[in-house]
Design a protein around this motif. Structure first.
Motif, short mmCIF file in Angstrom:
data_model
loop_
_atom_site.label_atom_id
_atom_site.label_comp_id
_atom_site.label_asym_id
_atom_site.label_seq_id
_atom_site.Cartn_x
_atom_site.Cartn_y
_atom_site.Cartn_z
N GLY A 51 0.82 -1.22 0.00
CA GLY A 51 0.00 0.00 0.00
C GLY A 51 0.85 1.26 0.00
O GLY A 51 0.48 2.26 0.64
N LEU A 52 1.97 1.24 -0.73
CA LEU A 52 2.91 2.37 -0.66
C LEU A 52 2.32 3.68 -1.14
O LEU A 52 2.75 4.75 -0.71
CB LEU A 52 4.17 2.03 -1.46
N ASN A 53 1.34 3.62 -2.03
CA ASN A 53 0.73 4.85 -2.55
C ASN A 53 -0.68 5.08 -2.02
O ASN A 53 -1.43 5.89 -2.55
CB ASN A 53 0.69 4.81 -4.09
N GLU A 54 -1.03 4.35 -0.95
CA GLU A 54 -2.38 4.46 -0.42
C GLU A 54 -2.54 5.63 0.55
O GLU A 54 -1.60 6.01 1.24
CB GLU A 54 -2.75 3.16 0.31
N GLY A 55 -3.75 6.16 0.59
CA GLY A 55 -4.10 7.19 1.57
C GLY A 55 -3.19 8.40 1.53
O GLY A 55 -2.87 8.94 0.47
N ARG A 56 -2.75 8.81 2.72
CA ARG A 56 -1.93 10.02 2.85
C ARG A 56 -0.44 9.76 2.72
O ARG A 56 0.37 10.69 2.85
CB ARG A 56 -2.23 10.69 4.18
N ARG A 57 -0.05 8.51 2.48
CA ARG A 57 1.36 8.19 2.44
C ARG A 57 2.15 9.03 1.42
O ARG A 57 3.22 9.56 1.76
CB ARG A 57 1.56 6.70 2.19
#
Length: 251
Positions: free
Chosen positions: A161-167
């Motif tokens: 999930g490296l590009n998920e949400g606020r990351r």
């Protein structure tokens, strides 16, 4: 995600892990899955093995206890790179244990696992290979992209999930903070302020998402660095290449 060097464990802890692995090996295969979970939750294992292993992983982690998948601060769990459900005999195998944040360990990676079609995993193991061979971090946006369509890169981005949400946004903010710290370090050096230099070095070494700094270093050393840093203050590229600063940050 950045390359991490895995040290040897103290002999006593290494011996404990081997004994636990042998106990699993001696367990009948049909019973091994349930027994593995009971062993992992055993009070003496949590006290005498899990905690020392987590301490060792925290020592080798970049920044302050950074998750070895997403790079965020304050990782607090021991993850099995190859999940227990896929290979019980790797439950207490030191090279299979990584420090992870609860989000990566449960919400994203969990029990997901896929082979690379040869003898390895499709998920990047930061203790065995250089993640930047497969991943490109766009500093301004904080978004990860696979290098040349790398299957490992694509799978790792998805599974962790490296590009998920606020990351991505937090990584982009980390890059802005790093730029400010680099400039502050340069000003302190120009003023002969050694204390100010040390403070900036400490901040850069211990900031969340340590992958941002390492990605910037990698880009600064590439043949295309001038193009990559076109929209950045020219002094930033020179500072990323500064030998004095590099030596201080990697001491």
């Amino acid at each position: 995600m950045i390359r991490i060097v895995r040290p040897r464990l103290p002999s006593e802890l290494e011996s404990s892990l081997l004994k636990l692995t042998q106990e699993l090996a001696n367990t009948p295969v049909p019973e091994r899955g349930d027994h593995t979970q009971r062993m992992w939750e055993r009070h003496t294992v949590r006290r005498d093995v899990y905690r020392p292993v987590r301490d060792a992983l925290e020592e080798m982690a970049p920044g302050v206890d950074c998750c070895m998948y997403c790079g965020n601060h304050m990782a607090d769990t021991v993850d099995h790179f190859v999940p227990k459900s896929h290979c019980t005999l790797r439950t207490f195998y030191w090279p299979n244990l990584l420090l992870a944040c609860s989000t990566c360990n449960t919400r994203f990676k969990g029990d997901k696992h896929r082979g690379d079609g040869l003898v390895g995993s499709l998920l990047i193991d930061p203790t065995r290979e250089d993640p930047f061979d497969h991943l490109d971090l766009r500093l301004a946006s904080g978004v990860y992209r696979p290098v040349d369509g790398s299957r490992k890169g694509k799978w790792t981005i998805r599974v962790c999930g490296l590009n998920e949400g606020r990351r991505p946004r937090v990584r982009a903010n980390a890059w802005l903070s790093l730029e400010d710290d680099l400039k502050g370090w340069a000003r302190a050096r120009a003023d002969g302020d050694r204390k100010g230099m040390r403070r900036k070095e400490w901040r850069m070494r211990n900031q969340p998402f340590a992958d941002v700094y390492h990605a910037a270093l990698r880009k600064a050393a590439s043949d295309d660095a001038e193009v990559m840093f076109t929209n950045t203050d020219p002094d930033i590229l020179d500072l990323l290449r500064d030998e004095e600063l590099s030596a201080a940050l990697h001491a």
